[in-house]
Design a protein around this motif. Structure first.
Motif, short mmCIF file in Angstrom:
data_model
loop_
_atom_site.label_atom_id
_atom_site.label_comp_id
_atom_site.label_asym_id
_atom_site.label_seq_id
_atom_site.Cartn_x
_atom_site.Cartn_y
_atom_site.Cartn_z
N GLY A 250 0.84 -1.19 0.00
CA GLY A 250 0.00 0.00 0.00
C GLY A 250 0.87 1.25 0.00
N PHE A 251 0.32 2.36 -0.45
CA PHE A 251 1.11 3.59 -0.57
C PHE A 251 1.62 4.09 0.78
N SER A 278 2.67 10.38 -7.71
CA SER A 278 2.22 10.19 -9.09
C SER A 278 1.35 8.95 -9.21
N ALA A 279 1.76 7.87 -8.53
CA ALA A 279 0.98 6.63 -8.56
C ALA A 279 -0.38 6.83 -7.91
N GLU A 280 -0.44 7.59 -6.84
CA GLU A 280 -1.72 7.87 -6.17
C GLU A 280 -2.66 8.63 -7.11
N LYS A 281 -2.13 9.55 -7.91
CA LYS A 281 -2.96 10.29 -8.87
C LYS A 281 -3.49 9.35 -9.95
N TRP A 317 -4.89 0.06 4.81
CA TRP A 317 -4.90 0.76 3.52
C TRP A 317 -6.22 0.55 2.78
N LEU A 318 -6.71 -0.68 2.74
CA LEU A 318 -7.97 -0.94 2.05
C LEU A 318 -9.14 -0.19 2.69
N PHE A 405 4.08 -5.55 -3.24
CA PHE A 405 4.76 -4.57 -2.37
C PHE A 405 5.18 -3.33 -3.16
N GLY A 406 5.41 -2.26 -2.41
CA GLY A 406 5.93 -1.05 -3.02
C GLY A 406 4.91 -0.33 -3.89
N ILE A 407 5.41 0.53 -4.76
CA ILE A 407 4.54 1.33 -5.63
C ILE A 407 3.89 0.46 -6.69
N THR A 408 4.69 -0.35 -7.34
CA THR A 408 4.16 -1.25 -8.38
C THR A 408 3.12 -2.19 -7.80
N GLY A 409 3.40 -2.73 -6.62
CA GLY A 409 2.47 -3.64 -5.98
C GLY A 409 1.16 -2.98 -5.60
N SER A 410 1.22 -1.74 -5.14
CA SER A 410 0.01 -1.00 -4.78
C SER A 410 -0.90 -0.81 -5.99
#
Length: 422
Positions: A250-251, A278-281, A317-318, A405-410
């Motif tokens: 999760g972020f 950026s990923a959150e956007k 996170w969810l 995990f991480g940004i890609t995983g999120s």
């Protein structure tokens, strides 16, 4: 739901050792203990050879490329395994250049053979690590952790100090280990941090011998790393960071994980924070598109079965980011007490603690669990879909390395969730 079985300490020990490329595990056991582990080790090590009894006719291997065994029978349980141990070690010492880990299966450990003496009598004490009693009822993460400590004790690392870190708490037993290692390494490199080794997840014995020179041990998955972290601290005074928000899933937990490591090392995770933003956007625009039509994923029910260091950040996170509601949460054996308590506190603060200790709960839309259980539950109509977050997998062919995990995983988790719910 009953009938869900997690990998045990024997599986953890075997795959903990097999995660080191130049180590071969020999199993003192009947053939029934060998085939599953040999198959999983073959897959997890990404070996190109095909397991075929006609292509691999060597004794002890039974057509597989990994985990040779002594194929114990009823006579061995009466008269002992000494002869077979001598024969398999004599065969392997001329065909395998690296270290060997000789593990007694639980049943074989009751016979009482002195496998240390067999190894010594054959002059292999420098090349062969005995595990006489693997444990009987503990969890796989504990097995991985104990096995890595046992190997480090044998290797006796003696690396010179370097301005690098070790990444611990990764194992080929975990789902998406290759992709997770790639993702976490990328986050560290973008923060100006260089890896020295990843014990149990691809580093060979030479890397492990240098690992004592690290500045820090960064823990990804605490259940797999507590004893390993303490070993490095007690013997080499290498500090470790136990992630305060759990594994970087999760972020929010990813941001927290990299910030803690950067703070300790005097680095600034500026680039990583930009990429998270950026990923959150990107995620927000896709979530809004689905939400505008159906109101989802807000209000959707989910169930999780996982270790506490994964369950805590994922549930948090969810619930806070996507507005999803937990209906069932089951922590697996060996879960870290620190994160179990954090999860309980979070659930109580949000009046959600009635879902703890049950799985899958009442009418979950999505289930986060191992692939085998998730596939079964979907086929039975218990849930709309599942996300495969742990071992054993569903059996789906996967070519591109993935991670949760991480940004890609999120982003992958959000993509999976939206595709299941839409």
């Amino acid at each position: 739901m009953t009938g869900v079985t997690d990998p045990d300490i024997l599986t953890g020990m075997i795959l903990g050792a097999e995660g080191i490329p130049d180590i071969m595990v020999i199993l003192n056991s009947p053939t029934g203990c060998k085939f599953y582990h040999g198959h999983i080790a073959h897959l997890k090590r990404n070996e190109s050879e095909i397991s075929d009894p006609y292509l691999r006719p060597e004794p002890w291997f039974f057509g597989q490329s990994r985990i040779p065994c002594t194929y114990l029978d009823d006579q061995d349980y009466i008269f002992g395994t000494h002869d077979k141990l001598e024969k398999i070690l004599d065969y392997m010492k001329n065909r395998w250049d690296g270290l060997i880990v000789l593990i007694n299966a639980p049943g074989a450990s009751l016979i009482g053979d002195d496998i240390k003496k067999v190894i010594t009598d054959m002059g292999m004490e420098k090349r062969c690590i005995p595990v006489e009693i693997p444990g009987y009822s503990s969890s796989a993460p504990i097995g991985v952790d104990k096995m890595l400590v046992r190997i480090l004790e044998h290797i006796k690392p003696s690396g010179k100090p370097e301005n690098k870190i070790n990444l611990i708490g990764l194992s080929i037993l975990q789902r998406y280990c290759e992709g997770t290692k790639k993702e976490i390494t990328s986050l560290l490199e973008k923060s100006g941090i260089t890896l020295l080794s990843t014990p149990g997840a691809g580093s060979d014995t030479e890397d492990l011998s240098l690992s004592s020179g690290a500045l820090l041990n960064a823990i990804v998955f605490p259940e797999y790393a507590i004893e390993t972290a303490n070993y490095y601290y007690n013997h080499f005074k290498i500090p470790f960071i136990l992630p305060k928000d759990g594994a970087p899933i999760g972020f929010d937990a990813t941001r927290s994980w990299i910030a803690d490591i950067c703070s300790f090392l005097g680095k600034e995770p500026f680039v990583v924070n930009q990429e998270i933003h950026s990923a959150e956007k990107t995620a927000a625009s896709n979530i809004a598109r689905i939400n505008a039509v159906s109101g989802l994923p807000r209000g959707s029910g989910f169930a999780i079965r996982a270790e506490s260091s994964l369950a805590f950040p994922l549930v948090k996170w969810l619930y806070t980011y996507l507005g999803m509601i937990p209906v069932g949460i089951k922590l697996t054996d060996g879960s870290c007490r620190t994160y179990s308590e954090k999860l309980i506190n979070f659930l109580q603060e949000n009046h959600l603690d009635n879902c703890l200790g049950i799985f899958p709960g009442k009418d979950p839309d999505i289930v986060f669990t191992d692939g085998t259980t998730g596939s079964m539950m979907k086929n039975l109509g218990i849930c709309r879909g599942y996300i495969d977050i742990s071992h054993p997998p569903s059996g789906k062919i996967e070519i591109i390395p993935k991670t949760i995990f991480g940004i890609t995983g999120s982003l992958m988790l959000i993509e999976e969730i939206l595709n299941i719910l839409r």
